[in-house]
Write an enzyme that holds these catalytic residues in place. Structure first.
Site, mmCIF file in Angstrom:
data_model
loop_
_atom_site.group_PDB
_atom_site.id
_atom_site.type_symbol
_atom_site.label_atom_id
_atom_site.label_comp_id
_atom_site.label_asym_id
_atom_site.label_seq_id
_atom_site.Cartn_x
_atom_site.Cartn_y
_atom_site.Cartn_z
ATOM 1 N N TYR A 85 15.017 49.157 35.720
ATOM 2 C CA TYR A 85 13.682 49.719 35.542
ATOM 3 C C TYR A 85 13.654 50.841 34.506
ATOM 4 O O TYR A 85 12.586 51.189 33.995
ATOM 5 C CB TYR A 85 13.165 50.274 36.870
ATOM 6 C CG TYR A 85 12.955 49.246 37.953
ATOM 7 C CD1 TYR A 85 12.213 48.091 37.721
ATOM 8 C CD2 TYR A 85 13.481 49.442 39.233
ATOM 9 C CE1 TYR A 85 12.005 47.158 38.724
ATOM 10 C CE2 TYR A 85 13.271 48.521 40.247
ATOM 11 C CZ TYR A 85 12.536 47.366 39.979
ATOM 12 O OH TYR A 85 12.334 46.448 40.980
ATOM 13 N N ARG A 93 18.092 51.864 38.670
ATOM 14 C CA ARG A 93 17.507 53.175 38.385
ATOM 15 C C ARG A 93 18.370 53.982 37.423
ATOM 16 O O ARG A 93 18.152 55.181 37.235
ATOM 17 C CB ARG A 93 17.327 53.967 39.684
ATOM 18 C CG ARG A 93 16.444 53.277 40.706
ATOM 19 C CD ARG A 93 15.005 53.193 40.265
ATOM 20 N NE ARG A 93 14.153 52.528 41.257
ATOM 21 C CZ ARG A 93 12.874 52.271 41.092
ATOM 22 N NH1 ARG A 93 12.290 52.620 39.955
ATOM 23 N NH2 ARG A 93 12.177 51.656 42.021
#
Length: 277
Positions: A70, A37
């Site tokens: 991501y 993240r």
């Protein structure tokens, strides 16, 4: 042999990941190259990697399917975000050379309103910057569920990216069962047809790995919510068909189900029992 494993935390280093895989009876596994993240990556510990490579040889761990964070978007409408994706992926591929001849998987990205064709072009431009003739890692485009403005929701979109890549021998595909099901491909009732469609459009020689996940959603929902094996709308019977399909059974299968250590161990054991040697 069924080549199966799951996503393993890289927090303890490579050797710790290898030991975790063996404790689960896995002979392949995936890991995030850095904070999934964010963008920070741990410093390479060459001694740890040397021990890990030896451990893999001794314990028959045959393939790694590393996953990019991501946060990367190679087809963002903002140039600084596209540049971040290029720099991060280029650094990841340098790091992957410490564990050569493996795979580096990434989500193609979201065009955020620019349009599919512009997004496809920008993803290919990124790949043409980061792929090098001397690298020993194959980069995999992941099939996506198609939520929002995701690129890669169809086999045609994946093929369109591949067609623009210069170093064709460095690019492949990772098929995610949850994603393609949510994307509208009926792997429950027509797996043979979906496999043939993939071959006709992309080519099965490009398919290097499979993310084996059930889905919380109905086919064609475009929502991308993974479920434990057998607890979703794809179901155990269909996923057993995937691991035993004559054109897929040799591939590495990576579980990305919502599980803990014991849950992954149980899924791996269950699928090994369902695999026809």
């Amino acid at each position: 042999m069924l080549n199966i494993g799951n996503h393993i935390s890289a927090a303890g280093g490579f050797l710790a990941m290898g030991k975790e895989a063996v404790s689960l009876d896995a002979n392949v596994f995936a890991f995030f190259t850095r904070n999934p993240r964010g963008g920070r990556a741990k410093k390479i510990d060459e001694e740890d990697i040397t021990k890990f490579n030896a451990f893999c040889r001794e314990n028959n761990i045959i393939k790694l399917v590393a996953h990019a964070p991501y946060t990367l978007n190679a087809c963002s409408g903002r140039e600084n975000i596209r540049q971040f994706a290029k720099e991060t992926m280029a650094d990841d591929l340098k790091r992957m050379e410490y564990v050569p001849d493996n795979y580096y998987n990434f989500h193609p990205g979201s065009h955020v309103g620019q349009g599919v064709q512009i997004g496809i072009r920008q993803i290919a431009e990124c790949l043409n910057v980061i792929l090098l003739p001397e690298q020993r890692t194959t980069v995999l485009l992941e099939t996506m569920a198609g939520k929002g403005t995701e690129i890669g929701r169809s086999f045609e979109e994946i093929r369109a990216i591949i067609d623009k890549v210069l170093l064709q021998d460095k690019i492949g595909v990772c098929l995610d069962t949850c994603h393609v099901f949510d994307g509208g491909y009926d792997i429950v009732n027509d797996l043979d047809g979906v496999v043939q469609q993939f071959d006709n459009i992309i080519g099965l020689h490009r398919l290097k790995a499979i993310h084996l996940n059930d889905s919380k959603n109905s086919m064609g929902s475009h929502k991308d919510r993974h479920e434990k094996i057998g607890a979703g709308n794809i179901g155990l019977k269909a996923l057993t068909g995937v691991i035993n399909h004559p054109k897929l059974r040799h591939l590495p299968f990576i579980l990305e189900t919502p599980n803990d250590h014991d849950g992954y161990a149980g899924e791996i054991a269950m699928l090994r029992e369902k695999y026809i040697e």
